[in-house]
Structures are given as C-alpha cells and as structure tokens.
Design a protein around this motif. Structure first.
Motif, PDB file in Angstrom:
ATOM      1  N   ALA A   1       0.860  -1.198   0.000  1.00 47.34           N
ATOM      2  CA  ALA A   1       0.000   0.000   0.000  1.00 47.34           C
ATOM      3  C   ALA A   1       0.889   1.238   0.000  1.00 47.34           C
ATOM      4  CB  ALA A   1      -0.924  -0.013   1.209  1.00 47.34           C
ATOM      5  N   ASN A   2       0.406   2.329  -0.613  1.00 47.18           N
ATOM      6  CA  ASN A   2       1.278   3.477  -0.881  1.00 47.18           C
ATOM      7  C   ASN A   2       0.570   4.806  -0.635  1.00 47.18           C
ATOM      8  OD1 ASN A   2      -0.387   3.791  -3.225  1.00 47.18           O
ATOM      9  ND2 ASN A   2       0.870   2.274  -4.277  1.00 47.18           N
ATOM     10  N   ASP A   3       1.310   5.904  -0.884  1.00 48.02           N
ATOM     11  CA  ASP A   3       0.785   7.256  -0.645  1.00 48.02           C
ATOM     12  C   ASP A   3      -0.457   7.550  -1.473  1.00 48.02           C
ATOM     13  OD1 ASP A   3       2.817   7.848   1.161  1.00 48.02           O
ATOM     14  OD2 ASP A   3       4.167   8.572  -0.403  1.00 48.02           O
ATOM     15  N   MET A   4      -0.467   7.044  -2.715  1.00 49.13           N
ATOM     16  CA  MET A   4      -1.615   7.262  -3.602  1.00 49.13           C
ATOM     17  C   MET A   4      -2.876   6.635  -2.995  1.00 49.13           C
ATOM     18  SD  MET A   4      -1.680   6.279  -7.654  1.00 49.13           S
ATOM     19  CE  MET A   4      -1.135   4.583  -7.438  1.00 49.13           C
TER      20      MET A   4
ATOM     21  N   LYS B   1       0.427   4.156   6.507  1.00 46.01           N
ATOM     22  CA  LYS B   1       0.214   5.446   5.819  1.00 46.01           C
ATOM     23  C   LYS B   1      -1.283   5.650   5.554  1.00 46.01           C
ATOM     24  CE  LYS B   1       4.568   5.391   3.191  1.00 46.01           C
ATOM     25  NZ  LYS B   1       5.112   5.323   1.809  1.00 46.01           N
ATOM     26  N   VAL B   2      -1.944   4.566   5.135  1.00 47.52           N
ATOM     27  CA  VAL B   2      -3.376   4.648   4.803  1.00 47.52           C
ATOM     28  C   VAL B   2      -4.199   4.924   6.055  1.00 47.52           C
ATOM     29  CG1 VAL B   2      -5.365   3.367   3.917  1.00 47.52           C
ATOM     30  CG2 VAL B   2      -3.133   3.145   2.782  1.00 47.52           C
ATOM     31  N   THR B   3      -3.981   4.126   7.097  1.00 47.32           N
ATOM     32  CA  THR B   3      -4.810   4.281   8.301  1.00 47.32           C
ATOM     33  C   THR B   3      -4.554   5.629   8.976  1.00 47.32           C
ATOM     34  OG1 THR B   3      -3.205   3.079   9.684  1.00 47.32           O
ATOM     35  CG2 THR B   3      -4.968   1.788   8.665  1.00 47.32           C
ATOM     36  N   ASP B   4      -3.298   6.076   8.974  1.00 47.81           N
ATOM     37  CA  ASP B   4      -3.003   7.396   9.545  1.00 47.81           C
ATOM     38  C   ASP B   4      -3.742   8.497   8.785  1.00 47.81           C
ATOM     39  OD1 ASP B   4      -1.350   6.355  11.492  1.00 47.81           O
ATOM     40  OD2 ASP B   4       0.535   6.946  10.510  1.00 47.81           O
ATOM     41  N   ALA B   5      -3.757   8.382   7.456  1.00 46.99           N
ATOM     42  CA  ALA B   5      -4.417   9.399   6.626  1.00 46.99           C
ATOM     43  C   ALA B   5      -5.929   9.416   6.870  1.00 46.99           C
ATOM     44  CB  ALA B   5      -4.114   9.151   5.149  1.00 46.99           C
ATOM     45  N   VAL B   6      -6.525   8.230   7.001  1.00 46.55           N
ATOM     46  CA  VAL B   6      -7.969   8.139   7.262  1.00 46.55           C
ATOM     47  C   VAL B   6      -8.297   8.685   8.653  1.00 46.55           C
ATOM     48  CG1 VAL B   6      -9.885   6.521   7.622  1.00 46.55           C
ATOM     49  CG2 VAL B   6      -8.380   6.263   5.635  1.00 46.55           C
ATOM     50  N   HIS B   7      -7.490   8.315   9.644  1.00 44.12           N
ATOM     51  CA  HIS B   7      -7.761   8.778  11.011  1.00 44.12           C
ATOM     52  C   HIS B   7      -7.556  10.284  11.137  1.00 44.12           C
ATOM     53  CE1 HIS B   7      -6.939   4.416  12.439  1.00 44.12           C
ATOM     54  NE2 HIS B   7      -8.221   4.608  12.200  1.00 44.12           N
ATOM     55  N   ALA B   8      -6.640  10.826  10.349  1.00 42.39           N
ATOM     56  CA  ALA B   8      -6.438  12.288  10.364  1.00 42.39           C
ATOM     57  C   ALA B   8      -7.690  13.025   9.888  1.00 42.39           C
ATOM     58  CB  ALA B   8      -5.237  12.663   9.495  1.00 42.39           C
ATOM     59  N   GLN B   9      -8.511  12.344   9.084  1.00 46.46           N
ATOM     60  CA  GLN B   9      -9.789  12.905   8.605  1.00 46.46           C
ATOM     61  C   GLN B   9     -10.974  12.384   9.439  1.00 46.46           C
ATOM     62  OE1 GLN B   9      -9.882  15.285   6.271  1.00 46.46           O
ATOM     63  NE2 GLN B   9      -7.643  15.152   6.179  1.00 46.46           N
ATOM     64  N   HIS B  10     -10.665  11.822  10.610  1.00 44.57           N
ATOM     65  CA  HIS B  10     -11.693  11.341  11.553  1.00 44.57           C
ATOM     66  C   HIS B  10     -12.525  10.205  10.968  1.00 44.57           C
ATOM     67  CE1 HIS B  10     -10.437  14.886  13.689  1.00 44.57           C
ATOM     68  NE2 HIS B  10     -10.810  15.648  12.677  1.00 44.57           N
ATOM     69  N   GLY B  11     -11.895   9.378  10.133  1.00 43.62           N
ATOM     70  CA  GLY B  11     -12.575   8.218   9.564  1.00 43.62           C
ATOM     71  C   GLY B  11     -12.292   6.949  10.347  1.00 43.62           C
ATOM     72  N   VAL B  12     -13.072   5.917  10.036  1.00 45.11           N
ATOM     73  CA  VAL B  12     -12.913   4.580  10.628  1.00 45.11           C
ATOM     74  C   VAL B  12     -12.688   3.605   9.483  1.00 45.11           C
ATOM     75  CG1 VAL B  12     -14.086   2.738  11.912  1.00 45.11           C
ATOM     76  CG2 VAL B  12     -14.352   5.125  12.631  1.00 45.11           C
ATOM     77  N   ILE B  13     -11.658   2.747   9.599  1.00 43.35           N
ATOM     78  CA  ILE B  13     -11.338   1.836   8.498  1.00 43.35           C
ATOM     79  C   ILE B  13     -11.008   0.435   9.011  1.00 43.35           C
ATOM     80  CG2 ILE B  13      -8.925   2.691   8.448  1.00 43.35           C
ATOM     81  CD1 ILE B  13      -9.016   2.123   5.351  1.00 43.35           C
ATOM     82  N   PHE B  14     -11.669  -0.555   8.413  1.00 44.59           N
ATOM     83  CA  PHE B  14     -11.382  -1.971   8.660  1.00 44.59           C
ATOM     84  C   PHE B  14     -10.603  -2.523   7.462  1.00 44.59           C
ATOM     85  CE2 PHE B  14     -14.405  -3.923  11.990  1.00 44.59           C
ATOM     86  CZ  PHE B  14     -14.452  -2.765  12.741  1.00 44.59           C
ATOM     87  N   ALA B  15      -9.749  -3.508   7.718  1.00 44.74           N
ATOM     88  CA  ALA B  15      -9.016  -4.190   6.646  1.00 44.74           C
ATOM     89  C   ALA B  15      -9.798  -5.424   6.216  1.00 44.74           C
ATOM     90  CB  ALA B  15      -7.640  -4.621   7.134  1.00 44.74           C
ATOM     91  N   GLN B  16     -10.007  -5.565   4.912  1.00 42.21           N
ATOM     92  CA  GLN B  16     -10.642  -6.801   4.439  1.00 42.21           C
ATOM     93  C   GLN B  16      -9.569  -7.863   4.198  1.00 42.21           C
ATOM     94  OE1 GLN B  16     -12.348  -7.719   0.539  1.00 42.21           O
ATOM     95  NE2 GLN B  16     -14.307  -8.056   1.550  1.00 42.21           N
TER      96      GLN B  16
END
Length: 371
Positions: free
Chosen positions: A42-45, A90-105
């Motif tokens: 997973a990457n910055d994009m 990088k992905v989870t940090d970016a989502v949490h910075a926008q106050h999101g919640v993310i699960f990994a499939q």
C-alpha cells in the motif's frame, strides 16, 4: 432527499462494536490494483484515495491478501510483510487524520488465481475443482499484463487448513498493528472461504464437507481465530449469498446463508456484511430471506448492492439493514455522504480506470461544488 441529517436515517449515528460511527454509510471493499511493486505494498496514492472518502461512517479496505498464496490478481496489496504493514500505516493514519474509521478486508482467493500470481505454486481450495470460465489478471514480468484462465487447485489437507487459519490470525494482528480499527473476513464472491461454504465447490468427504454444518466449519474456525486475535468487537464478515461469482454455486443458498448468519451471531461479531447481486438485470434478494437474515443475526447488518439514497433509507427504516454500502458511487464521488445528504448529482466513474494505473481515476475525482 431530506437534507436535515437529524431526520435522515443514513445520518443517524450508530454503535459498531466499541466504535461510535458518525453515519450509516459504508464504503465497501473495492479492488483497485494499485499496490507498489514488487512487494504488493500500500502506498501514498492509496492513502490519499481512502482519506478523501473518510466521511463514510465506515470504510472497508480493498481485499488484502493474507499470504503470497492468497493472491488472485496482479497489483493487489498484502498484509503479511513488514513493508506491507508500513504501507498500510500510511493509509490508516491518513484516514484517522480525517476522523474516519477503516477496517481491513482479509482475503484469500483459494482457487481463483494462476501460477504467475503465486510464485509458480499450485493454488489451494476446498476441493481439486477448477473454477470454470473464470479469468484472473496476471503480470509475470515478461509478457504483456493481461487476463488468463485460472488453474486447477489442490484440495487442502488438514495441515493446509491449519496453516491458513494461522495466517488469518496473524493477518488480523498485523491489521491492528498497521492501525486498522478492525478486520472484515472476505467470505464472499467465490474466494476461499466461499469455496468451502457452497455445495458445488466443496466435494470433500471429511469434517469440512458434505453436510451444511461441515461446509460451515472452515468459516466457523476462521472467525473464531479472528475473534481470538483482535476481539469480537473488531470483526466483521462479508457474505454474498445469491451471487455465483468466480464459479461458486450453492444448491440451497437461502438455507445455507441463514445458517451462516446464525453461526456468526453465536460469535457475537460486530457486523455481517451482505453483498447483494448488483449487476443491472440481477434478481432482487427476496424479502423473506432478508427477514430471515435479520432474525438470525442480531448485531449490525450491512447491505451493499444497487442502493440509492432513497432505497438505502427505506432499508434502514424497514429494519432490514443498519448500514448501507455504496460501492461504485464512492469511486467517482469522494464526498458521497455530502451528496446523498443534499441530493446533489452523482458523478459516474470511468470503468477503464478502475483497475491498475496511477492517480487518474483514483484520486482526481472532484468534490461537488454547489452553484
């Protein structure tokens, strides 16, 4: 659409396990095939793409393979190497910075693959049955990337089953280490867990085959190990009862999947995610089947399919669903919840940019600008 969020069922908060979600809109898992090569990282994009969509109540990541052998397609991300965990952070940090919640499939494709995608190994499945008419995307480094027929798998031994269950366990631990809020088991769309569940893809004669109870045993054991790894409040499962994707077919899907829902209810997991048949002329999921699933599973029930703002609100109002996933609309509408709330028009995605490529068709869809 009612743009008063306090009166719109999609915008009422909901408790998911230990998590308090701001709305009932789910970004479901969608393969986009843009992981960095080599290494399926997973990457910055990808971080930018998910962060743009963090206004969803819940994001479920694209399928991420739990092992090299679990990979079905070129350029999909993994969640088993140290480099992959750094990428996902990088992905989870970016989502949490926008106050999101993310699960990994968490994904293991089983037989839905080709030697080129798994280092020349033979795929594994519930049974030594090739998925008929199924193709996967490969990039072997020498030929032009493209689609090829899947190959015949070998039937998993008890040792193979034990190894894969342990890989699921480790993948769940890895997901939390990478900053995910939880994990979703991909048990849908004809992949490995589904290959055990459905009667026509499971020809086993041991404790994993034959009776419905036996065919659900692998699902049962994988969910048990995920719960042991990260806790029941951080586990969801995705099922696709009526689809016949990737060649898996069940003779009595309503009976099978109602039993699966009851089994998952016993594990008291956070949610059950039902993928409905969503191509244009597909049959509707029968109402009595939806009621049976609702009776069988008592925690959060998510549906994803051809939902509009209207039909999503109706499903929640009717008590059949607690949350609704919007797949393709999220591709072209990073601000989808805002558009649904205010009735703004939805942009249409470009199909040719769905899989592979760069930022184009991934992160360059604009948010809606009212006049």
């Amino acid at each position: 659409m009612n743009n008063d969020s306090s009166k719109n069922p999609l915008f009422t908060p909901i408790q998911l396990g230990d998590l308090h979600l701001k709305n009932r809109i789910v970004m479901p898992p969608m393969t986009r095939s843009r992981a960095t090569q080599p290494g399926d990282i997973a990457n910055d994009m990808m971080a930018k793409y998910y962060a743009q969509r963090a206004s969803a109540g819940l994001i479920v990541s694209e399928g991420t393979q739990i092992s090299p052998l679990g990979k079905g397609y070129a350029w999909t991300p993994g969640i088993y190497s140290p480099e992959q965990l750094i990428g996902w952070k990088k992905v989870t940090d970016a989502v949490h910075a926008q106050h999101g919640v993310i699960f990994a499939q968490l994904w293991h494709v089983g037989r839905v693959t080709h030697y080129d995608n798994i280092g020349g190994e033979q795929p594994i499945s519930s049974s030594a049955l090739k998925a008929q008419g199924v193709k996967v995307f490969v990039d072997n480094g020498s030929d032009e990337p493209g689609f090829v027929d899947v190959v015949e798998p070998k039937a998993m031994t008890q040792h193979d089953i034990n190894v894969v269950i342990e890989q699921y366990h480790q993948a769940a631990l890895n997901a939390l280490e990478a900053g995910f809020d939880g994990v979703e088991l991909h048990a849908a769309n004809g992949y490995l867990v589904n290959q055990f569940i459905d009667s026509q893809s499971n020809q086993r004669e041991d404790q994993y085959g034959g009776s419905l109870e036996n065919r659900l045993r692998f699902l049962d054991q994988v969910v048990a190990t995920l719960v042991k790894a990260v806790g029941k409040a951080r586990v969801g499962v995705r099922l696709a009862p009526l689809t016949t994707l990737n060649g898996t077919v069940d003779d009595k899907p309503q009976e099978t999947y109602t039993a699966a829902a009851k089994l998952l209810n016993q594990h008291d997991i956070a949610y059950l995610h039902i993928a409905e048949v969503d191509w244009d002329d597909a049959p509707e999921t029968p109402l009595e089947f939806k009621r049976a699933l609702r009776d069988a599973f008592h925690n959060v029930l998510i549906y994803a399919g051809r939902y509009t703002a209207q039909t999503a609100c109706q499903a929640i109002d009717d008590g059949l669903a607690d949350m609704i996933g919007f797949g393709r609309p999220f591709v072209a509408n990073p601000d989808l919840p805002e558009r649904l709330l205010h009735g703004y028009p939805l942009a249409i995605h470009q199909p040719e940019t769905l899989f592979g490529g760069d930022e184009h068709g991934l992160t360059d869809y604009p948010t809606y600008q009212p006049e």
